[in-house]
Motif scaffolding. Structure first.
Motif, PDB file in Angstrom:
ATOM      1  N   GLY A   1       0.798  -1.226   0.000  1.00 33.19           N
ATOM      2  CA  GLY A   1       0.000   0.000   0.000  1.00 33.19           C
ATOM      3  C   GLY A   1       0.824   1.265   0.000  1.00 33.19           C
ATOM      4  O   GLY A   1       0.528   2.211  -0.731  1.00 33.19           O
ATOM      5  N   LYS A   2       1.903   1.285   0.800  1.00 31.08           N
ATOM      6  CA  LYS A   2       2.745   2.479   0.879  1.00 31.08           C
ATOM      7  C   LYS A   2       3.440   2.745  -0.446  1.00 31.08           C
ATOM      8  O   LYS A   2       3.482   3.890  -0.920  1.00 31.08           O
ATOM      9  CB  LYS A   2       3.773   2.299   1.995  1.00 31.08           C
ATOM     10  N   ALA A   3       3.987   1.684  -1.073  1.00 26.63           N
ATOM     11  CA  ALA A   3       4.691   1.855  -2.342  1.00 26.63           C
ATOM     12  C   ALA A   3       3.735   2.339  -3.427  1.00 26.63           C
ATOM     13  O   ALA A   3       4.072   3.223  -4.233  1.00 26.63           O
ATOM     14  CB  ALA A   3       5.346   0.541  -2.763  1.00 26.63           C
ATOM     15  N   ILE A   4       2.533   1.772  -3.452  1.00 28.92           N
ATOM     16  CA  ILE A   4       1.552   2.176  -4.473  1.00 28.92           C
ATOM     17  C   ILE A   4       1.160   3.638  -4.298  1.00 28.92           C
ATOM     18  O   ILE A   4       1.079   4.394  -5.273  1.00 28.92           O
ATOM     19  CB  ILE A   4       0.329   1.248  -4.419  1.00 28.92           C
ATOM     20  N   GLN A   5       0.920   4.056  -3.063  1.00 30.13           N
ATOM     21  CA  GLN A   5       0.542   5.456  -2.831  1.00 30.13           C
ATOM     22  C   GLN A   5       1.641   6.407  -3.284  1.00 30.13           C
ATOM     23  O   GLN A   5       1.349   7.471  -3.848  1.00 30.13           O
ATOM     24  CB  GLN A   5       0.218   5.673  -1.351  1.00 30.13           C
ATOM     25  N   GLU A   6       2.898   6.027  -3.077  1.00 29.65           N
ATOM     26  CA  GLU A   6       3.987   6.900  -3.512  1.00 29.65           C
ATOM     27  C   GLU A   6       4.063   6.948  -5.037  1.00 29.65           C
ATOM     28  O   GLU A   6       4.280   8.014  -5.620  1.00 29.65           O
ATOM     29  CB  GLU A   6       5.309   6.427  -2.919  1.00 29.65           C
ATOM     30  N   LEU A   7       3.865   5.798  -5.690  1.00 28.10           N
ATOM     31  CA  LEU A   7       3.872   5.776  -7.155  1.00 28.10           C
ATOM     32  C   LEU A   7       2.748   6.648  -7.722  1.00 28.10           C
ATOM     33  O   LEU A   7       2.931   7.333  -8.732  1.00 28.10           O
ATOM     34  CB  LEU A   7       3.726   4.337  -7.661  1.00 28.10           C
ATOM     35  N   LEU A   8       1.588   6.626  -7.076  1.00 24.60           N
ATOM     36  CA  LEU A   8       0.458   7.420  -7.560  1.00 24.60           C
ATOM     37  C   LEU A   8       0.711   8.924  -7.435  1.00 24.60           C
ATOM     38  O   LEU A   8       0.051   9.728  -8.097  1.00 24.60           O
ATOM     39  CB  LEU A   8      -0.814   7.051  -6.784  1.00 24.60           C
ATOM     40  N   SER A   9       1.656   9.308  -6.584  1.00 27.47           N
ATOM     41  CA  SER A   9       1.943  10.738  -6.397  1.00 27.47           C
ATOM     42  C   SER A   9       2.948  11.275  -7.419  1.00 27.47           C
ATOM     43  O   SER A   9       3.166  12.484  -7.477  1.00 27.47           O
ATOM     44  CB  SER A   9       2.477  10.969  -4.980  1.00 27.47           C
ATOM     45  N   LEU A  10       3.558  10.384  -8.198  1.00 30.90           N
ATOM     46  CA  LEU A  10       4.634  10.788  -9.102  1.00 30.90           C
ATOM     47  C   LEU A  10       4.119  11.063 -10.511  1.00 30.90           C
ATOM     48  O   LEU A  10       3.149  10.449 -10.959  1.00 30.90           O
ATOM     49  CB  LEU A  10       5.694   9.683  -9.170  1.00 30.90           C
TER      50      LEU A  10
ATOM     51  N   ILE B   1      -3.423   1.510  -9.177  1.00 32.17           N
ATOM     52  CA  ILE B   1      -2.564   0.367  -9.490  1.00 32.17           C
ATOM     53  C   ILE B   1      -3.158  -0.842  -8.783  1.00 32.17           C
ATOM     54  O   ILE B   1      -3.380  -0.816  -7.574  1.00 32.17           O
ATOM     55  CB  ILE B   1      -1.110   0.599  -9.001  1.00 32.17           C
ATOM     56  N   LYS B   2      -3.426  -1.903  -9.556  1.00 31.38           N
ATOM     57  CA  LYS B   2      -4.038  -3.101  -8.983  1.00 31.38           C
ATOM     58  C   LYS B   2      -3.259  -4.334  -9.412  1.00 31.38           C
ATOM     59  O   LYS B   2      -2.701  -4.382 -10.509  1.00 31.38           O
ATOM     60  CB  LYS B   2      -5.494  -3.249  -9.450  1.00 31.38           C
ATOM     61  N   HIS B   3      -3.271  -5.342  -8.562  1.00 30.50           N
ATOM     62  CA  HIS B   3      -2.746  -6.654  -8.920  1.00 30.50           C
ATOM     63  C   HIS B   3      -3.841  -7.395  -9.677  1.00 30.50           C
ATOM     64  O   HIS B   3      -4.976  -7.500  -9.208  1.00 30.50           O
ATOM     65  CB  HIS B   3      -2.342  -7.420  -7.661  1.00 30.50           C
ATOM     66  N   ALA B   4      -3.506  -7.898 -10.852  1.00 26.39           N
ATOM     67  CA  ALA B   4      -4.469  -8.633 -11.673  1.00 26.39           C
ATOM     68  C   ALA B   4      -3.852  -9.971 -12.070  1.00 26.39           C
ATOM     69  O   ALA B   4      -3.309 -10.125 -13.161  1.00 26.39           O
ATOM     70  CB  ALA B   4      -4.838  -7.816 -12.920  1.00 26.39           C
ATOM     71  N   GLY B   5      -3.895 -10.935 -11.148  1.00 30.41           N
ATOM     72  CA  GLY B   5      -3.262 -12.220 -11.410  1.00 30.41           C
ATOM     73  C   GLY B   5      -1.758 -12.062 -11.520  1.00 30.41           C
ATOM     74  O   GLY B   5      -1.099 -11.544 -10.619  1.00 30.41           O
ATOM     75  N   ARG B   6      -1.199 -12.468 -12.658  1.00 33.23           N
ATOM     76  CA  ARG B   6       0.242 -12.340 -12.869  1.00 33.23           C
ATOM     77  C   ARG B   6       0.616 -10.964 -13.418  1.00 33.23           C
ATOM     78  O   ARG B   6       1.794 -10.696 -13.650  1.00 33.23           O
ATOM     79  CB  ARG B   6       0.723 -13.413 -13.845  1.00 33.23           C
TER      80      ARG B   6
ATOM     81  N   PHE C   1      -1.767  -6.217  12.495  1.00 30.78           N
ATOM     82  CA  PHE C   1      -2.139  -5.644  11.205  1.00 30.78           C
ATOM     83  C   PHE C   1      -1.718  -4.182  11.100  1.00 30.78           C
ATOM     84  O   PHE C   1      -1.228  -3.730  10.064  1.00 30.78           O
ATOM     85  CB  PHE C   1      -3.657  -5.769  11.004  1.00 30.78           C
ATOM     86  N   ASP C   2      -1.896  -3.423  12.186  1.00 32.57           N
ATOM     87  CA  ASP C   2      -1.595  -1.991  12.164  1.00 32.57           C
ATOM     88  C   ASP C   2      -0.107  -1.698  12.037  1.00 32.57           C
ATOM     89  O   ASP C   2       0.287  -0.554  11.801  1.00 32.57           O
ATOM     90  CB  ASP C   2      -2.134  -1.304  13.426  1.00 32.57           C
ATOM     91  N   LEU C   3       0.738  -2.716  12.216  1.00 35.14           N
ATOM     92  CA  LEU C   3       2.181  -2.510  12.132  1.00 35.14           C
ATOM     93  C   LEU C   3       2.807  -3.199  10.929  1.00 35.14           C
ATOM     94  O   LEU C   3       4.009  -3.087  10.700  1.00 35.14           O
ATOM     95  CB  LEU C   3       2.862  -3.018  13.413  1.00 35.14           C
ATOM     96  N   ARG C   4       2.009  -3.906  10.134  1.00 33.14           N
ATOM     97  CA  ARG C   4       2.580  -4.667   9.023  1.00 33.14           C
ATOM     98  C   ARG C   4       3.048  -3.788   7.874  1.00 33.14           C
ATOM     99  O   ARG C   4       3.729  -4.257   6.968  1.00 33.14           O
ATOM    100  CB  ARG C   4       1.574  -5.707   8.510  1.00 33.14           C
ATOM    101  N   HIS C   5       2.644  -2.513   7.860  1.00 33.27           N
ATOM    102  CA  HIS C   5       3.147  -1.628   6.806  1.00 33.27           C
ATOM    103  C   HIS C   5       4.602  -1.235   7.061  1.00 33.27           C
ATOM    104  O   HIS C   5       5.262  -0.701   6.177  1.00 33.27           O
ATOM    105  CB  HIS C   5       2.276  -0.371   6.686  1.00 33.27           C
ATOM    106  N   HIS C   6       5.107  -1.510   8.289  1.00 30.70           N
ATOM    107  CA  HIS C   6       6.528  -1.317   8.568  1.00 30.70           C
ATOM    108  C   HIS C   6       7.282  -2.582   8.161  1.00 30.70           C
ATOM    109  O   HIS C   6       6.834  -3.697   8.432  1.00 30.70           O
ATOM    110  CB  HIS C   6       6.763  -1.056  10.068  1.00 30.70           C
ATOM    111  N   ARG C   7       8.417  -2.425   7.502  1.00 26.79           N
ATOM    112  CA  ARG C   7       9.201  -3.582   7.113  1.00 26.79           C
ATOM    113  C   ARG C   7       9.776  -4.252   8.354  1.00 26.79           C
ATOM    114  O   ARG C   7      10.238  -3.584   9.280  1.00 26.79           O
ATOM    115  CB  ARG C   7      10.320  -3.173   6.161  1.00 26.79           C
TER     116      ARG C   7
END
Length: 301
Positions: free
Chosen positions: A39-48, A70-75, A267-273
């Motif tokens: 989610g974090k990576a996608i949000q940053e890509l959407l800002s560029l 940006i969505k995952h669509a199978g492969r 769940f609330d901490l899984r966005h941290h690596r």
């Protein structure tokens, strides 16, 4: 930069690409930053800003725009996009001229211009095109995410604990505080963390090795306060460790989560690596080897 070998690839949204082609011709640090596509990576890509171009055999102009979704669509990855109507097409010959400055690798030994892929470039696209007077950055689509002005810097937040005493000792930039359950089963884990810290030129410490205050939670707070980095082991879903991670986040310390089991990370901490490890000889050696370079990076920040 989104590149396709099909003439009509960007005639309508969305565009699809094999996941394996995302991140090609991208510097390693940017690949690491975005390749998870969480989610974090996608949000940053959407800002560029996005550059849409075709393989050189198509001899087509480039377009500038943005990604709406940006969505995952199978492969595959599916990207909904829009062009900026205030930015005209960039002619093919001009794109060839600009390519080296945009980190598009078009040399004799580079095949980027002949490969359908999705790259992330370390280039401020809008500033570059404005400098070349190809666009006027004062005239961009009002819907463009890259038009959103950056918020003004805030005043530093003042933290005044009501429960804890603030230590008189200063922050030690070489100190790694370790938060983990106080059981013998974690002794070898702590040894691996200490080894990683030493390899990084730092030193680790955990609260139950200190006795300067009669209240243990005050010792823990003092240790976190004085540290530069805090390693939190979430194995076993220990509530004390979660509480200590919250203190570290609030104090602005660098927090490195580790765990033996993915499900022990809330769940609330899984966005941290986080680093997942096995509590055996080989697993702890791997933990130390993965943790040490992370500590080196944080020690310099």
């Amino acid at each position: 930069m989104l590149m396709s070998g099909l003439d009509a690839a960007f005639d309508q949204s969305p565009w699809e690409l094999e996941k394996g082609r995302f991140g090609e011709y991208t510097d390693d640090d940017l690949r690491e930053r975005f390749l998870s596509l969480d989610g974090k990576a996608i949000q940053e890509l959407l800002s560029l800003p996005a550059l849409f171009w075709h393989e050189t055999g198509c001899k087509k102009a480039g377009r500038i725009g943005w990604l709406d979704e940006i969505k995952h669509a199978g492969r595959n990855l599916q990207a909904k996009f829009a062009f900026d109507p205030f930015i005209p097409e960039i002619p093919f010959d001009m794109m060839l001229e600009l390519a080296p400055s945009l980190d598009i690798r078009m040399g004799k030994r580079e095949l980027e211009g002949h490969r359908t892929h999705w790259a992330v470039k370390n280039v401020d696209l809008i500033a570059f095109l404005d400098e070349r007077r190809i666009i006027d950055r004062r005239r961009l689509s009002p819907h463009a995410p890259y038009l959103i002005p950056k918020t003004a810097a805030r005043e530093p937040m003042q933290v005044s604990p009501k429960v804890f005493e603030t230590p008189v000792q200063p922050v030690d930039r070489r100190l790694v505080a370790v938060m983990m359950p106080f059981t013998a089963g974690f002794d070898r884990v702590y040894s691996a963390i200490s080894q990683a810290a030493e390899s990084a030129g730092l030193h680790a410490q955990k609260a139950n090795d200190i006795w300067e205050h009669s209240v243990l939670i005050q010792e823990i707070f003092s240790l976190i306060y004085r540290s530069h980095v805090v390693v939190c082991d979430f194995s076993g879903k220990n509530p004390n460790v979660f509480y200590e991670a919250g203190i570290a986040h609030m104090l602005g310390r660098h927090v490195v989560p580790i765990t033996q089991h993915h499900d022990d990370v809330p769940f609330d901490l899984r966005h941290h690596r986080y680093i997942q490890y096995l509590n055996n000889g080989e697993g702890l050696a791997t933990l130390a080897s993965q943790l040490s370079p992370r500590l080196v990076t944080l020690a310099a920040s």
